[in-house]
Write an enzyme that holds these catalytic residues in place. Sequence first.
Site, PDB file in Angstrom:
ATOM      1  N   ASP A 102       0.869  -1.181   0.000  1.00 41.89           N
ATOM      2  CA  ASP A 102       0.000   0.000   0.000  1.00 41.89           C
ATOM      3  C   ASP A 102       0.899   1.222   0.000  1.00 41.89           C
ATOM      4  O   ASP A 102       1.551   1.532   1.010  1.00 41.89           O
ATOM      5  CB  ASP A 102      -0.893  -0.030   1.244  1.00 41.89           C
ATOM      6  CG  ASP A 102      -1.826   1.171   1.315  1.00 41.89           C
ATOM      7  OD1 ASP A 102      -1.768   2.037   0.412  1.00 41.89           O
ATOM      8  OD2 ASP A 102      -2.600   1.252   2.295  1.00 41.89           O
ATOM      9  N   ASN A 129       6.186   4.897 -11.087  1.00 40.90           N
ATOM     10  CA  ASN A 129       5.177   4.892 -12.144  1.00 40.90           C
ATOM     11  C   ASN A 129       3.747   4.949 -11.625  1.00 40.90           C
ATOM     12  O   ASN A 129       2.854   5.437 -12.315  1.00 40.90           O
ATOM     13  CB  ASN A 129       5.353   3.628 -12.995  1.00 40.90           C
ATOM     14  CG  ASN A 129       4.137   3.308 -13.826  1.00 40.90           C
ATOM     15  OD1 ASN A 129       3.869   3.945 -14.852  1.00 40.90           O
ATOM     16  ND2 ASN A 129       3.355   2.316 -13.394  1.00 40.90           N
ATOM     17  N   TYR A 194      -4.886  15.554 -10.201  1.00 46.98           N
ATOM     18  CA  TYR A 194      -3.906  14.773 -10.947  1.00 46.98           C
ATOM     19  C   TYR A 194      -2.808  15.677 -11.514  1.00 46.98           C
ATOM     20  O   TYR A 194      -1.611  15.387 -11.390  1.00 46.98           O
ATOM     21  CB  TYR A 194      -4.606  14.020 -12.078  1.00 46.98           C
ATOM     22  CG  TYR A 194      -3.695  13.177 -12.934  1.00 46.98           C
ATOM     23  CD1 TYR A 194      -3.292  11.915 -12.517  1.00 46.98           C
ATOM     24  CD2 TYR A 194      -3.252  13.637 -14.177  1.00 46.98           C
ATOM     25  CE1 TYR A 194      -2.463  11.118 -13.308  1.00 46.98           C
ATOM     26  CE2 TYR A 194      -2.423  12.856 -14.972  1.00 46.98           C
ATOM     27  CZ  TYR A 194      -2.036  11.601 -14.535  1.00 46.98           C
ATOM     28  OH  TYR A 194      -1.216  10.829 -15.324  1.00 46.98           O
ATOM     29  N   LYS A 198       1.354  15.828 -10.983  1.00 45.74           N
ATOM     30  CA  LYS A 198       2.309  15.664 -12.076  1.00 45.74           C
ATOM     31  C   LYS A 198       3.228  16.880 -12.200  1.00 45.74           C
ATOM     32  O   LYS A 198       4.389  16.751 -12.592  1.00 45.74           O
ATOM     33  CB  LYS A 198       1.576  15.390 -13.385  1.00 45.74           C
ATOM     34  CG  LYS A 198       0.866  14.035 -13.394  1.00 45.74           C
ATOM     35  CD  LYS A 198       1.810  12.902 -13.019  1.00 45.74           C
ATOM     36  CE  LYS A 198       1.131  11.554 -12.975  1.00 45.74           C
ATOM     37  NZ  LYS A 198       2.057  10.450 -12.621  1.00 45.74           N
TER      38      LYS A 198
END
Length: 307
Positions: A102, A129, A194, A198
């Site tokens: 986790d 990733n 998101y 990034k």
Amino acid sequence: MIRPPRQVSIPPPLSIGLGALACIGLLYKSNSYLSRRALNSPEEKDTWDWDKEIVVVTGGSSGIGAAIVKLFAEQGIKTINLDLCRPHPDAQTENAFFYQVDLTNVEHINKIADRIRSEHGHPTVLINNAGIQWNKPILELPRDKIHATFEVNIISNFLLVKEFLPAMVSNNHGHVVTVASLASFTTRAVNVDYACTKSAALAFHEGLGQELRHIYRAPGVRTTIIHPGWVKTPLIKKLMQSGALRGHLLEPEEVAEAILKQLRSAFGAQVFLPSNFWILSLVRGAPSWIQERIRNLLTTSRGYDHN
């Protein structure tokens, strides 16, 4: 009588065009060389023995991660998959190993990292990733989902580097790959959490490279960041089914192959997929009216305009 060879004259417009192409080619090669020198100092290649290297990849049970595990294992590279979900049984091969973890749990990460070092040795490649994406507006995002996005997409990068980077620094040998996104440069509606992670991943990559060079004195540890466009993964399954995505969609295997190619080069880099999408990195420096037009286009082209 021998006649002199006939002189062929090149029309001025064609001559200018050929000259311009030659200049563009020279600039491209010069830019590539200078970028590689800046990101890899010293530029001398390290020696990599892929029969002995150990690769750790997060989120290796699906999407890009699964493609990485499959490709690397097929190449005879020991590849360790860290994921909460178990991989498909067919994905288990001789050189692929799976540890259920986790990534939002610090203690769990520490425990699994100790097992990896004990059972396999010190990893020499870390591919951060793992990523999650909800595609919901800010006001519709529950607090736990916001936390999960940041914990998986960026905080786990820090935690895993803290586990595996010391041995790389000690040996001045290693490579940390950060899988980011074109969202590092362009934010649209219904993708804010998101895109924030990034953008943070890009800053993480840049800062890690600086620390390796100036703080840890380990320039032999390379860093690479990957900026893919839309990739056919479960993250965008609903968007693909809706027909909102147009143009070329990358296959996960294309991203995996680009990562392997970069690792085999023994150099760090910033990689855009498709390669011509590097131009989106200029958005941040563009005038505000251009930036907003691009963001508006990204939002409305995905069917998110509610006006």
